[in-house]
Scaffold this active site. Structure first.
Site, PDB file in Angstrom:
ATOM      1  N   GLY A  87       0.796  -1.234   0.000  1.00 34.39           N
ATOM      2  CA  GLY A  87       0.000   0.000   0.000  1.00 34.39           C
ATOM      3  C   GLY A  87       0.823   1.275   0.000  1.00 34.39           C
TER       4      GLY A  87
ATOM      5  N   TYR B  58      -3.060  -0.264   6.712  1.00 34.68           N
ATOM      6  CA  TYR B  58      -4.451  -0.274   6.236  1.00 34.68           C
ATOM      7  C   TYR B  58      -5.399  -0.526   7.418  1.00 34.68           C
ATOM      8  CZ  TYR B  58      -3.625  -0.237   1.132  1.00 34.68           C
ATOM      9  OH  TYR B  58      -3.327   0.120  -0.167  1.00 34.68           O
TER      10      TYR B  58
ATOM     11  N   LYS C  11       3.237   2.956  -8.887  1.00 27.67           N
ATOM     12  CA  LYS C  11       3.371   4.147  -8.040  1.00 27.67           C
ATOM     13  C   LYS C  11       4.605   4.934  -8.463  1.00 27.67           C
ATOM     14  CE  LYS C  11      -0.106   3.541  -5.339  1.00 27.67           C
ATOM     15  NZ  LYS C  11      -1.144   4.530  -5.138  1.00 27.67           N
TER      16      LYS C  11
ATOM     17  N   HIS D 290     -11.659   3.765  -7.255  1.00 30.92           N
ATOM     18  CA  HIS D 290     -10.485   3.527  -6.413  1.00 30.92           C
ATOM     19  C   HIS D 290     -10.784   2.376  -5.458  1.00 30.92           C
ATOM     20  CE1 HIS D 290      -8.318   4.405  -2.504  1.00 30.92           C
ATOM     21  NE2 HIS D 290      -7.360   4.085  -3.342  1.00 30.92           N
ATOM     22  N   ALA D 291      -9.800   1.489  -5.275  1.00 34.89           N
ATOM     23  CA  ALA D 291     -10.029   0.380  -4.340  1.00 34.89           C
ATOM     24  C   ALA D 291      -8.782   0.005  -3.559  1.00 34.89           C
ATOM     25  CB  ALA D 291     -10.562  -0.833  -5.095  1.00 34.89           C
TER      26      ALA D 291
ATOM     27  N   GLU E  40     -10.271  -0.812  -9.933  1.00 30.48           N
ATOM     28  CA  GLU E  40      -9.004  -1.173  -9.295  1.00 30.48           C
ATOM     29  C   GLU E  40      -9.150  -2.436  -8.440  1.00 30.48           C
ATOM     30  OE1 GLU E  40      -7.396   1.800  -6.637  1.00 30.48           O
ATOM     31  OE2 GLU E  40      -5.394   0.888  -6.739  1.00 30.48           O
TER      32      GLU E  40
HETATM   33  C1  LIG Z   1      -2.140   4.549   0.681  1.00 32.79           C
HETATM   34  C2  LIG Z   1      -2.908   3.782  -0.344  1.00 32.79           C
HETATM   35  O1  LIG Z   1      -2.385   2.484  -0.480  1.00 32.79           O
HETATM   36  C3  LIG Z   1      -2.869   4.487  -1.712  1.00 32.79           C
HETATM   37  O2  LIG Z   1      -1.555   4.442  -2.225  1.00 32.79           O
HETATM   38  C4  LIG Z   1      -3.834   3.805  -2.648  1.00 32.79           C
HETATM   39  C5  LIG Z   1      -3.903   4.417  -3.981  1.00 32.79           C
HETATM   40  O3  LIG Z   1      -3.482   5.522  -4.261  1.00 32.79           O
HETATM   41  C6  LIG Z   1      -4.555   3.654  -5.042  1.00 32.79           C
HETATM   42  O4  LIG Z   1      -4.885   2.502  -4.835  1.00 32.79           O
HETATM   43  O5  LIG Z   1      -4.740   4.234  -6.097  1.00 32.79           O
HETATM   44 MG    MG Z   2      -4.302   6.249  -6.114  1.00 34.64          MG
END
Ligand SMILES: C[C@H](O)[C@@H](O)CC(=O)C(=O)O
Ligand code: MG
Length: 444
Positions: free
Chosen positions: A25, A35, A221, A354-355, A385
């Site tokens: 995460g 989480y 990311k 978003h998930a 997601e």
């Molecule tokens: C903190 C969360 O994991 C975040 O990074 C989730 C997110 O941005 C996403 O799933 O898109």
């Molecule tokens: Mg995100």
């Protein structure tokens, strides 16, 4: 619905999972997320229960718990029938109380608490009706659906009549789309291969595994270090090949110009979207970024920290986003998500929920099934997601088949957690936290 069902009690717990230990995460802004949920149980005099939650990252969950407790007086003593008989009025009661609204309105901690409480009410309603929530919504008369929405502040973008019109038009083909979803499921993408704290070796192994499980859409990311991003995106693009889909997510790391420059450096990897490039409140900034990146074929996605329908309205009006990322626990539950889903349809912008969090996959699959079957009737540029964490703690966990969400069949909103999980991960007294503190001094 059978006889009156009075809500006699609301309980709320602080439940946290130590995901930061393995960097699950993690992103450029949230480097050590645990989480967590503020977990709500409402009980009725007839023995029914409804379960609700909102998602948090660890510290601060106790503040949300406190806000839920402050809202409980609006719920306890009311019948389910009274609430859902005029759900718009009840939503307003919770969000517009003359004293409570000062600590919002409809944003931040109090909106997260509203989501947790109303998610429990929707769960209860679906259970009493004996249907999974998506089916309750799909079967609901359009007029009843719009009566659940508070149109205050959005009528300049979507009126009640327009919302009704969208729903009525989408009645055509609804049965076929429901059958299609039951047969094929709803397309998903995975974020689980490339959290920011994962090593390159992990990225490779997880991409290999995901590809072998038929995943074709991947989110990476980015945002902490440009050279790292170039290396990681190159690696993932090489792994997944030119035809699979790549998205990138910066979790609000940049200023506006910085976002444009940084993402331009990553354009060679052909991301479909850049998610949360800058502050979630900067509507005009998102519009500038959208305009600058359009010639590169990169859209802007945002929504996981977009706190209410008014923000989404402005993002849509300003052409500031190309993908609407609704969140089942950030917006004011199903009621406010319905408003955003319908606005997105009117503005022809796809909804891609978003998930990334605990429980979010469980909940949001209901909303996206409703979007496809009863509103948008399209899968074009749409996907939901998926993250591969903590599903074992839920009574009706997500099922993925061929990289698609299988529609859940159990009555309710899939919000119920396993009792043992709630007990063991309760913060700070649960045995998992007690052990972590004793053995590793995990920060509390
Ligand atoms: C903190 C969360 O994991 C975040 O990074 C989730 C997110 O941005 C996403 O799933 O898109
Ligand atoms: Mg995100």
């Amino acid at each position: 619905m059978a006889g009156a069902t009075t809500i006699v009690q609301l309980r709320v717990s602080d439940v946290r999972f130590p995901t930061s230990l393995e960097q699950h995460g993690s992103d450029a802004m949230h480097t050590e997320p645990d989480y967590s949920v503020a977990y709500v149980v409402i009980e009725t005099d007839g023995g029914h229960e409804g379960y609700g939650l909102t998602f948090t990252l660890g510290k601060g969950t106790e503040v949300v718990v406190c806000a839920v407790e402050a809202l409980s007086a609006f719920v306890v003593g009311r019948t389910l029938q009274e609430i859902v008989g005029d759900f718009r009025a009840f939503y307003r009661l919770l969000t517009s109380d003359g004293q409570m609204r000062w600590i919002g309105p409809e944003k931040g901690v109090i909106q997260l608490a509203t989501a947790a409480v109303l998610n429990a009410v929707w769960d209860l309603w679906a259970r009493v009706e004996g249907k999974p929530l998506w089916k309750l919504l799909v079967d609901m008369e359009p007029r009843k659906l719009v009566s659940c929405i508070d149109f205050r502040y959005i009528t300049d973008a979507l009126t009640e009549e327009e919302a009704l019109d969208i729903l009525v038009k989408a009645q055509e083909g609804k049965c076929q789309r429901e059958e299609e979803m039951l047969r094929d499921g709803y397309p998903a993408y995975t974020t689980s291969c490339a959290w920011i704290g994962y090593s390159d070796q992990q990225l490779k192994e997880l991409c290999t595994k995901a590809l072998s499980h038929d995943w074709t859409r991947f989110k990476v990311k980015v945002g902490a270090d440009l050279q790292d991003d170039v290396r990681r995106c190159r690696l993932v693009r090489q792994m997944i090949g030119p035809d699979n889909t790549l998205m990138i997510d910066a979790n609000q790391r940049w200023d506006v110009q910085e976002a444009i420059t940084w993402v331009s450096h990553l354009a060679e990897f052909k991301p479909l979207w850049i998610e949360e490039p800058t502050s979630p409140d900067d509507i005009l900034g998102h519009a500038v970024i959208s305009k600058a990146l359009a010639p590169l074929g990169i859209g802007v996605a945002t929504g996981e920290q977009c706190h209410n329908r008014v923000m989404f309205k402005q993002l849509l009006q300003a052409s500031a986003l190309q993908f609407v990322q609704i969140d089942s626990c950030r917006l004011g539950s199903v009621n406010e998500n319905l408003a955003v889903i319908l606005m997105a349809c009117k503005f022809h912008v796809p909804v891609c929920p978003h998930a990334g969090g605990v429980g979010l996959c469980e909940l949001v699959r209901h909303l996206i099934l409703f979007d496809y079957i009863s509103v948008s009737a399209s899968l074009q540029n749409r996907m939901c997601e998926y993250v591969d964490h903590l599903h074992e703690h839920f009574k009706s966990p997500v099922v993925i088949r061929n990289a698609c969400y299988v529609p859940p069949k159990d009555p309710g909103y899939s919000t119920e957690m396993r009792e043992e999980s709630v007990r063991r991960y309760q913060y700070p007294q649960g045995e998992v936290w007690q052990t972590l503190q004793a053995t590793r001094g995990h920060r509390t």
